[in-house]
Design a protein around this motif. Structure first.
Motif, PDB file in Angstrom:
ATOM      1  N   ILE A 267      -4.256   0.612   8.104  1.00  0.00           N
ATOM      2  CA  ILE A 267      -4.046  -0.247   6.938  1.00  0.00           C
ATOM      3  C   ILE A 267      -3.747  -1.675   7.376  1.00  0.00           C
ATOM      4  O   ILE A 267      -4.282  -2.637   6.820  1.00  0.00           O
ATOM      5  N   MET A 268      -2.923  -1.813   8.388  1.00  0.00           N
ATOM      6  CA  MET A 268      -2.604  -3.141   8.904  1.00  0.00           C
ATOM      7  C   MET A 268      -3.872  -3.857   9.369  1.00  0.00           C
ATOM      8  O   MET A 268      -4.078  -5.032   9.048  1.00  0.00           O
TER       9      MET A 268
ATOM     10  N   PRO B 132       0.828  -1.212   0.000  1.00  0.00           N
ATOM     11  CA  PRO B 132       0.000   0.000   0.000  1.00  0.00           C
ATOM     12  C   PRO B 132       0.864   1.265   0.000  1.00  0.00           C
ATOM     13  O   PRO B 132       1.840   1.361   0.729  1.00  0.00           O
ATOM     14  N   ILE B 133       0.483   2.200  -0.849  1.00  0.00           N
ATOM     15  CA  ILE B 133       1.119   3.519  -0.874  1.00  0.00           C
ATOM     16  C   ILE B 133       0.017   4.549  -0.655  1.00  0.00           C
ATOM     17  O   ILE B 133      -0.944   4.610  -1.416  1.00  0.00           O
ATOM     18  N   VAL B 134       0.152   5.338   0.394  1.00  0.00           N
ATOM     19  CA  VAL B 134      -0.849   6.338   0.747  1.00  0.00           C
ATOM     20  C   VAL B 134      -0.240   7.718   0.547  1.00  0.00           C
ATOM     21  O   VAL B 134       0.878   7.975   0.990  1.00  0.00           O
ATOM     22  N   GLN B 135      -0.979   8.591  -0.125  1.00  0.00           N
ATOM     23  CA  GLN B 135      -0.537   9.970  -0.299  1.00  0.00           C
ATOM     24  C   GLN B 135      -1.489  10.883   0.471  1.00  0.00           C
ATOM     25  O   GLN B 135      -2.706  10.785   0.304  1.00  0.00           O
ATOM     26  N   ILE B 136      -0.921  11.736   1.296  1.00  0.00           N
ATOM     27  CA  ILE B 136      -1.708  12.653   2.116  1.00  0.00           C
ATOM     28  C   ILE B 136      -1.236  14.071   1.820  1.00  0.00           C
ATOM     29  O   ILE B 136      -0.050  14.368   1.922  1.00  0.00           O
TER      30      ILE B 136
ATOM     31  N   SER C  90       5.383  -2.962   4.711  1.00  0.00           N
ATOM     32  CA  SER C  90       4.963  -2.795   3.316  1.00  0.00           C
ATOM     33  C   SER C  90       4.203  -1.492   3.080  1.00  0.00           C
ATOM     34  O   SER C  90       3.898  -1.148   1.940  1.00  0.00           O
ATOM     35  N   VAL C  91       3.897  -0.766   4.147  1.00  0.00           N
ATOM     36  CA  VAL C  91       3.098   0.458   4.035  1.00  0.00           C
ATOM     37  C   VAL C  91       4.008   1.667   3.824  1.00  0.00           C
ATOM     38  O   VAL C  91       4.898   1.934   4.628  1.00  0.00           O
ATOM     39  N   SER C  92       3.780   2.377   2.735  1.00  0.00           N
ATOM     40  CA  SER C  92       4.510   3.620   2.457  1.00  0.00           C
ATOM     41  C   SER C  92       3.528   4.780   2.507  1.00  0.00           C
ATOM     42  O   SER C  92       2.404   4.674   2.014  1.00  0.00           O
ATOM     43  N   ILE C  93       3.963   5.876   3.111  1.00  0.00           N
ATOM     44  CA  ILE C  93       3.115   7.067   3.238  1.00  0.00           C
ATOM     45  C   ILE C  93       3.898   8.274   2.733  1.00  0.00           C
ATOM     46  O   ILE C  93       5.034   8.497   3.151  1.00  0.00           O
ATOM     47  N   ILE C  94       3.280   9.027   1.857  1.00  0.00           N
ATOM     48  CA  ILE C  94       3.869  10.268   1.344  1.00  0.00           C
ATOM     49  C   ILE C  94       3.025  11.416   1.887  1.00  0.00           C
ATOM     50  O   ILE C  94       1.826  11.478   1.646  1.00  0.00           O
TER      51      ILE C  94
END
Length: 61
Positions: free
Chosen positions: A28-29, A2-6, A38-42
Motif C-alpha cells: 500500500i505504501m 487505507p483499511i484492508v480486510q483480509i 495510516s494503514v489499518s489491516i483487519i
C-alpha cells in the motif's frame, strides 16, 4: 487512511499473519504513497464450516 480486510481460513500462525501485515502495508505504501501509520489491516480467521463455494462447505472439500 487505507483499511484492508483480509479473511482467511483459520490455522495460520501469528508469524504468518505478522508477515502478511508487513507485506500488505508495504504494498500500500509503494502503490499509493500512504504512510505506514495510516494503514489499518483487519485479519479475520474463518472456520471452514462457515464458507461455501459452488454449494459445498469448504470443510467438505
Amino acid at each position: 487512511m487505507p483499511i484492508v480486510q483480509i479473511e482467511l481460513f483459520e490455522g495460520r500462525s501469528v508469524e504468518q499473519k505478522r508477515l502478511l501485515a508487513e507485506k500488505v502495508t508495504q504494498a500500500i505504501m509503494e502503490s499509493i504513497g500512504a504512510p505506514a501509520e495510516s494503514v489499518s489491516i483487519i485479519i479475520r480467521d474463518m472456520a471452514k464450516e462457515n464458507y461455501a463455494k459452488a454449494g459445498k462447505l469448504a470443510i467438505d472439500q
